[in-house]
Design a protein around this motif. Structure first.
Motif, PDB file in Angstrom:
ATOM      1  N   GLY A 125      13.870   7.755  -5.194  1.00 17.29           N
ATOM      2  CA  GLY A 125      13.231   6.829  -6.121  1.00 17.29           C
ATOM      3  C   GLY A 125      11.730   6.683  -5.957  1.00 17.29           C
ATOM      4  O   GLY A 125      11.096   5.922  -6.692  1.00 17.29           O
ATOM      5  N   HIS A 126      11.148   7.400  -5.001  1.00 19.95           N
ATOM      6  CA  HIS A 126       9.702   7.325  -4.816  1.00 19.95           C
ATOM      7  C   HIS A 126       8.975   8.137  -5.890  1.00 19.95           C
ATOM      8  O   HIS A 126       9.522   9.079  -6.462  1.00 19.95           O
ATOM      9  N   ARG A 127       7.736   7.752  -6.129  1.00 14.98           N
ATOM     10  CA  ARG A 127       6.827   8.562  -6.948  1.00 14.98           C
ATOM     11  C   ARG A 127       5.847   9.221  -5.988  1.00 14.98           C
ATOM     12  O   ARG A 127       5.169   8.534  -5.206  1.00 14.98           O
TER      13      ARG A 127
ATOM     14  N   ALA B 255      -1.856   4.898 -10.449  1.00 17.36           N
ATOM     15  CA  ALA B 255      -0.821   5.371 -11.372  1.00 17.36           C
ATOM     16  C   ALA B 255       0.579   5.178 -10.796  1.00 17.36           C
ATOM     17  O   ALA B 255       1.544   5.774 -11.276  1.00 17.36           O
ATOM     18  N   ALA B 256       0.678   4.345  -9.758  1.00 16.33           N
ATOM     19  CA  ALA B 256       1.960   3.922  -9.168  1.00 16.33           C
ATOM     20  C   ALA B 256       2.669   5.016  -8.377  1.00 16.33           C
ATOM     21  O   ALA B 256       3.892   4.984  -8.241  1.00 16.33           O
TER      22      ALA B 256
ATOM     23  N   LEU C 160      10.161  17.925   1.214  1.00 15.51           N
ATOM     24  CA  LEU C 160       9.985  16.510   1.490  1.00 15.51           C
ATOM     25  C   LEU C 160       9.751  15.733   0.200  1.00 15.51           C
ATOM     26  O   LEU C 160      10.335  14.656  -0.005  1.00 15.51           O
ATOM     27  N   GLY C 161       8.896  16.270  -0.673  1.00 18.04           N
ATOM     28  CA  GLY C 161       8.604  15.593  -1.931  1.00 18.04           C
ATOM     29  C   GLY C 161       9.853  15.408  -2.785  1.00 18.04           C
ATOM     30  O   GLY C 161      10.077  14.331  -3.353  1.00 18.04           O
TER      31      GLY C 161
ATOM     32  N   PRO D 201       0.824  -1.215   0.000  1.00 17.66           N
ATOM     33  CA  PRO D 201       0.000   0.000   0.000  1.00 17.66           C
ATOM     34  C   PRO D 201       0.860   1.267   0.000  1.00 17.66           C
ATOM     35  O   PRO D 201       1.924   1.316   0.624  1.00 17.66           O
ATOM     36  N   ALA D 202       0.393   2.259  -0.732  1.00 21.66           N
ATOM     37  CA  ALA D 202       1.096   3.544  -0.750  1.00 21.66           C
ATOM     38  C   ALA D 202       1.085   4.162   0.647  1.00 21.66           C
ATOM     39  O   ALA D 202       0.215   3.869   1.466  1.00 21.66           O
TER      40      ALA D 202
END
Length: 333
Positions: A85-87, A148-149, A77-78, A56-57
């Protein structure tokens, strides 16, 4: 919406292919309050459900007092997360439309660097007119982003109040940002905001013009941590208090580690249970939102609306009696 007809299956395929235009159109569809769009939104979400990720996201709500620097912190943070490597998907909920029907949607302007990051998606959204609209639009927009991952979804609330409680009921971890020297550390407990916080961060812990803002932030964090120990009993998750600077990036990685620690504390079973309870609450939020929409569209209510309004404003009709007349008109159709 700009297009009169939307093919939910085609739109779902675009979302699953991570097409940014399709993602944007899909979120626009699920935010719409038009009956025909709601029906297509349900088809869209049904098409996305089988694509739910095994892991889970991470859903995080971010709130704080005005001027605390939420957008700067979220951008920092984003960016930190995309570099790992996170989306990252960002949903900025503006509750101002509950009162005015309008909203100030300037988050892409305030997050200019993150807005052009290929691994990030920012969506600033009005709250759809009601707090039920917040729940419906935001929860379904999260579902689109996760399909959308996007494995991290940050939900920013613009105001302080009931919208925070609504958003806290849709995320895994609720992060509250505060400042030193605002009196917030004790006032927040009175307002109840800190009672729903899972992690707290004292932002703007950076030295400016010779001032020791970092030291002041650390002092505020200690005071706040002491106050929280009195609020939370033994065995409960005690919200950790960190210091950070969204401007310089100092401590932002530490704040994120506290978010992940809270997720570890929940565990797989606890997270599943929390999300299940949220789904039940979301079900009733959808029911209330739909009933509100049906009430507004009811021909019977339309017939008595102005008469009841005039009677209430003139003092001829008390609010309980006025509500009974409106509901009776709705029941009669």
């Amino acid at each position: 919406m700009a297009r009169a007809q939307v093919d939910p299956a085609e739109l779902a395929a675009g979302v699953l292919a991570r097409d940014r235009a399709a993602i944007s159109r899909a979120i626009t569809l699920v935010e719409s309050s038009r009956a025909e769009h709601r029906a297509r939104a349900r088809e869209l979400l049904a098409g996305l459900t089988p694509a739910a990720p095994e892991q889970p996201a991470v859903r995080v709500g971010v709130s704080g007092v005005p001027g605390v620097g939420k957008s700067t912190f979220i951008e920092c943070l984003g960016t930190h997360l995309t570099e790992q490597g996170h989306r990252v998907g960002v949903l900025a909920v503006d509750p101002s439309s509950v009162r005015t029907g309008g909203s100030v949607l300037g988050d892409k302007t305030r997050m200019a660097r993150l807005a052009v990051d290929a691994r990030a998606f920012i969506r600033a959204s009005p709250s759809a007119g009601t707090l039920g609209g917040v729940a419906r639009a935001t929860a379904q927009a999260m579902a689109v982003l996760e399909a959308a991952a996007y494995d991290v979804v940050l939900v920013e609330t613009v105001g302080v109040g009931q919208s925070e409680v609504t958003v806290a009921g849709m995320v895994d971890t609720f992060l509250f940002l505060t400042l030193a020297r605002t009196g917030d550390q004790l006032q927040g407990i009175k307002k109840g905001i800190l009672e729903i916080a899972d992690v707290i961060a004292v932002n703007k812990a950076d030295d400016d013009g010779g001032s020791d803002r970092a030291g002041e932030a650390r002092s505020a964090a200690r005071e706040l941590a002491g106050a929280l120990r009195l609020v939370h009993g033994r065995g409960e998750w005690a919200p950790p208090v960190a210091t950070c600077s969204g401007l310089t990036g100092t401590g932002v990685d530490d704040v994120w580690s506290r978010v992940l620690a809270h997720r570890d504390h929940l565990g797989a079973e606890g997270l599943a249970g929390k999300r299940a309870r949220q789904q039940l609450d979301f079900t009733w939020a959808l029911v209330r939102d739909e009933l509100d929409q049906r009430l507004r569209r009811s021909p019977g209510v339309a017939r008595v609306r102005e008469e009841v309004r005039a009677a209430v404003l003139s003092g001829e009709l008390a609010a309980p009696a006025a509500a009974d007349r409106i509901l009776a008109a709705y029941d009669e159709g």
